[in-house]
Design a protein around this motif. Structure first.
Motif, PDB file in Angstrom:
ATOM      1  N   TRP A 175      -1.167  15.623 -12.018  1.00  0.00           N
ATOM      2  CA  TRP A 175      -2.599  15.629 -12.312  1.00  0.00           C
ATOM      3  C   TRP A 175      -3.015  16.995 -12.818  1.00  0.00           C
ATOM      4  CZ3 TRP A 175      -4.653  10.979 -12.265  1.00  0.00           C
ATOM      5  CH2 TRP A 175      -3.988   9.980 -11.553  1.00  0.00           C
ATOM      6  N   THR A 176      -4.063  17.014 -13.618  1.00  0.00           N
ATOM      7  CA  THR A 176      -4.558  18.273 -14.170  1.00  0.00           C
ATOM      8  C   THR A 176      -5.270  19.097 -13.109  1.00  0.00           C
ATOM      9  OG1 THR A 176      -6.582  17.175 -14.892  1.00  0.00           O
ATOM     10  CG2 THR A 176      -4.782  17.342 -16.495  1.00  0.00           C
ATOM     11  N   GLY A 177      -5.719  18.457 -12.055  1.00  0.00           N
ATOM     12  CA  GLY A 177      -6.391  19.175 -10.982  1.00  0.00           C
ATOM     13  C   GLY A 177      -6.764  18.231  -9.868  1.00  0.00           C
ATOM     14  N   PRO A 178      -7.201  18.782  -8.731  1.00  0.00           N
ATOM     15  CA  PRO A 178      -7.520  17.930  -7.590  1.00  0.00           C
ATOM     16  C   PRO A 178      -8.689  16.982  -7.848  1.00  0.00           C
ATOM     17  CG  PRO A 178      -8.108  20.216  -7.137  1.00  0.00           C
ATOM     18  CD  PRO A 178      -7.376  20.191  -8.450  1.00  0.00           C
ATOM     19  N   GLY A 179      -9.635  17.371  -8.681  1.00  0.00           N
ATOM     20  CA  GLY A 179     -10.769  16.492  -8.968  1.00  0.00           C
ATOM     21  C   GLY A 179     -10.336  15.206  -9.642  1.00  0.00           C
ATOM     22  N   ALA A 180      -9.465  15.319 -10.629  1.00  0.00           N
ATOM     23  CA  ALA A 180      -8.964  14.136 -11.335  1.00  0.00           C
ATOM     24  C   ALA A 180      -8.168  13.253 -10.382  1.00  0.00           C
ATOM     25  CB  ALA A 180      -8.105  14.559 -12.521  1.00  0.00           C
ATOM     26  N   ASP A 183      -8.432  13.099  -7.078  1.00  0.00           N
ATOM     27  CA  ASP A 183      -9.318  12.510  -6.072  1.00  0.00           C
ATOM     28  C   ASP A 183     -10.089  11.316  -6.624  1.00  0.00           C
ATOM     29  OD1 ASP A 183      -8.379  14.441  -4.364  1.00  0.00           O
ATOM     30  OD2 ASP A 183     -10.257  15.588  -4.294  1.00  0.00           O
ATOM     31  N   ARG A 184     -10.572  11.429  -7.856  1.00  0.00           N
ATOM     32  CA  ARG A 184     -11.265  10.296  -8.487  1.00  0.00           C
ATOM     33  C   ARG A 184     -10.320   9.107  -8.636  1.00  0.00           C
ATOM     34  NH1 ARG A 184     -13.316  14.392 -11.376  1.00  0.00           N
ATOM     35  NH2 ARG A 184     -11.910  14.087 -13.137  1.00  0.00           N
ATOM     36  N   ALA A 185      -9.102   9.389  -9.083  1.00  0.00           N
ATOM     37  CA  ALA A 185      -8.128   8.319  -9.279  1.00  0.00           C
ATOM     38  C   ALA A 185      -7.736   7.669  -7.949  1.00  0.00           C
ATOM     39  CB  ALA A 185      -6.894   8.860 -10.000  1.00  0.00           C
ATOM     40  N   VAL A 186      -7.647   8.448  -6.897  1.00  0.00           N
ATOM     41  CA  VAL A 186      -7.336   7.884  -5.575  1.00  0.00           C
ATOM     42  C   VAL A 186      -8.398   6.861  -5.196  1.00  0.00           C
ATOM     43  CG1 VAL A 186      -7.327   8.424  -3.092  1.00  0.00           C
ATOM     44  CG2 VAL A 186      -5.991   9.817  -4.655  1.00  0.00           C
ATOM     45  N   ARG A 187      -9.640   7.240  -5.358  1.00  0.00           N
ATOM     46  CA  ARG A 187     -10.734   6.318  -5.010  1.00  0.00           C
ATOM     47  C   ARG A 187     -10.718   5.068  -5.891  1.00  0.00           C
ATOM     48  NH1 ARG A 187     -13.272  11.112  -3.405  1.00  0.00           N
ATOM     49  NH2 ARG A 187     -14.488  10.892  -1.496  1.00  0.00           N
ATOM     50  N   GLU A 188     -10.520   5.269  -7.197  1.00  0.00           N
ATOM     51  CA  GLU A 188     -10.574   4.149  -8.134  1.00  0.00           C
ATOM     52  C   GLU A 188      -9.356   3.234  -8.039  1.00  0.00           C
ATOM     53  OE1 GLU A 188     -11.055   5.959 -11.965  1.00  0.00           O
ATOM     54  OE2 GLU A 188     -13.054   6.730 -11.486  1.00  0.00           O
ATOM     55  N   ARG A 192       0.839  -1.206   0.000  1.00  0.00           N
ATOM     56  CA  ARG A 192       0.000   0.000   0.000  1.00  0.00           C
ATOM     57  C   ARG A 192       0.871   1.252   0.000  1.00  0.00           C
ATOM     58  NH1 ARG A 192      -2.395   1.619   5.365  1.00  0.00           N
ATOM     59  NH2 ARG A 192      -0.309   2.448   5.408  1.00  0.00           N
ATOM     60  N   ASP A 193       1.922   1.262   0.829  1.00  0.00           N
ATOM     61  CA  ASP A 193       2.807   2.425   0.874  1.00  0.00           C
ATOM     62  C   ASP A 193       3.508   2.633  -0.469  1.00  0.00           C
ATOM     63  OD1 ASP A 193       2.095   2.841   3.522  1.00  0.00           O
ATOM     64  OD2 ASP A 193       3.924   1.949   4.340  1.00  0.00           O
ATOM     65  N   ARG A 194       3.974   1.572  -1.082  1.00  0.00           N
ATOM     66  CA  ARG A 194       4.619   1.694  -2.404  1.00  0.00           C
ATOM     67  C   ARG A 194       3.621   2.185  -3.447  1.00  0.00           C
ATOM     68  NH1 ARG A 194       6.815  -3.161  -0.569  1.00  0.00           N
ATOM     69  NH2 ARG A 194       5.521  -4.366  -2.000  1.00  0.00           N
ATOM     70  N   ASP A 195       2.387   1.683  -3.380  1.00  0.00           N
ATOM     71  CA  ASP A 195       1.351   2.140  -4.318  1.00  0.00           C
ATOM     72  C   ASP A 195       1.073   3.627  -4.140  1.00  0.00           C
ATOM     73  OD1 ASP A 195       1.108  -0.447  -5.291  1.00  0.00           O
ATOM     74  OD2 ASP A 195      -0.739  -0.875  -4.174  1.00  0.00           O
ATOM     75  N   ILE A 196       1.017   4.084  -2.898  1.00  0.00           N
ATOM     76  CA  ILE A 196       0.772   5.506  -2.624  1.00  0.00           C
ATOM     77  C   ILE A 196       1.919   6.352  -3.158  1.00  0.00           C
ATOM     78  CG2 ILE A 196       0.679   7.203  -0.736  1.00  0.00           C
ATOM     79  CD1 ILE A 196      -1.094   5.129   0.765  1.00  0.00           C
ATOM     80  N   LEU A 197       3.143   5.914  -2.950  1.00  0.00           N
ATOM     81  CA  LEU A 197       4.289   6.670  -3.460  1.00  0.00           C
ATOM     82  C   LEU A 197       4.327   6.662  -4.989  1.00  0.00           C
ATOM     83  CD1 LEU A 197       6.963   5.563  -0.870  1.00  0.00           C
ATOM     84  CD2 LEU A 197       5.973   7.859  -1.129  1.00  0.00           C
ATOM     85  N   ASP A 198       4.018   5.539  -5.587  1.00  0.00           N
ATOM     86  CA  ASP A 198       3.978   5.478  -7.058  1.00  0.00           C
ATOM     87  C   ASP A 198       2.900   6.421  -7.589  1.00  0.00           C
ATOM     88  OD1 ASP A 198       5.989   3.576  -6.963  1.00  0.00           O
ATOM     89  OD2 ASP A 198       4.619   1.879  -7.263  1.00  0.00           O
ATOM     90  N   PHE A 199       1.758   6.434  -6.925  1.00  0.00           N
ATOM     91  CA  PHE A 199       0.660   7.310  -7.318  1.00  0.00           C
ATOM     92  C   PHE A 199       1.070   8.777  -7.159  1.00  0.00           C
ATOM     93  CE2 PHE A 199      -3.309   9.576  -6.724  1.00  0.00           C
ATOM     94  CZ  PHE A 199      -4.125   9.024  -7.683  1.00  0.00           C
ATOM     95  N   ALA A 200       1.752   9.097  -6.068  1.00  0.00           N
ATOM     96  CA  ALA A 200       2.162  10.476  -5.791  1.00  0.00           C
ATOM     97  C   ALA A 200       3.190  10.987  -6.795  1.00  0.00           C
ATOM     98  CB  ALA A 200       2.726  10.590  -4.370  1.00  0.00           C
TER      99      ALA A 200
END
Length: 77
Positions: free
Chosen positions: A21-26, A28-33, A9-17
Motif C-alpha cells: 500500500w502507498t500508505g496507512p490511509g489507503a 485502512d480504507r481498503a480494509v473497511r471496504e 475470513r482468515d484467507r481473505d486477511i492473508l490475501d489482503f496482507a
C-alpha cells in the motif's frame, strides 16, 4: 486428526496482507471496504495468524515477511 483449514475470513486477511500500500490511509480504507472490519480488528486478526501453522502453509511468503517485520520491531524496543 488434522487441523481444520483456515476460514475464508482468515484467507481473505492473508490475501489482503500480501498486497503493498502507498500508505496507512489507503490500506485502512481498503480494509473497511473489502474486509468489512476496522483496521484495528484487521491487525488483531493478522497478528494472531502470524503464529498459526495453517497460515504459514497457506501464505508462506507473506507470513515470513510479516514475522520478520514483527521481530525487527520487537528488537528495536
Amino acid at each position: 486428526m488434522s487441523e481444520p483449514e483456515l476460514s475464508q475470513r482468515d484467507r481473505d486477511i492473508l490475501d489482503f496482507a500480501s498486497r503493498s500500500w502507498t500508505g496507512p490511509g489507503a490500506r485502512d480504507r481498503a480494509v473497511r471496504e473489502r474486509l468489512g472490519i476496522s483496521p484495528t480488528a484487521y491487525l488483531q486478526f493478522l497478528n494472531a495468524l502470524l503464529d498459526d501453522p495453517r497460515a504459514l502453509a497457506y501464505a508462506p511468503t507473506t507470513i515470513n515477511r510479516l514475522r520478520a517485520a514483527r521481530d525487527q520491531r520487537r528488537g528495536q524496543r
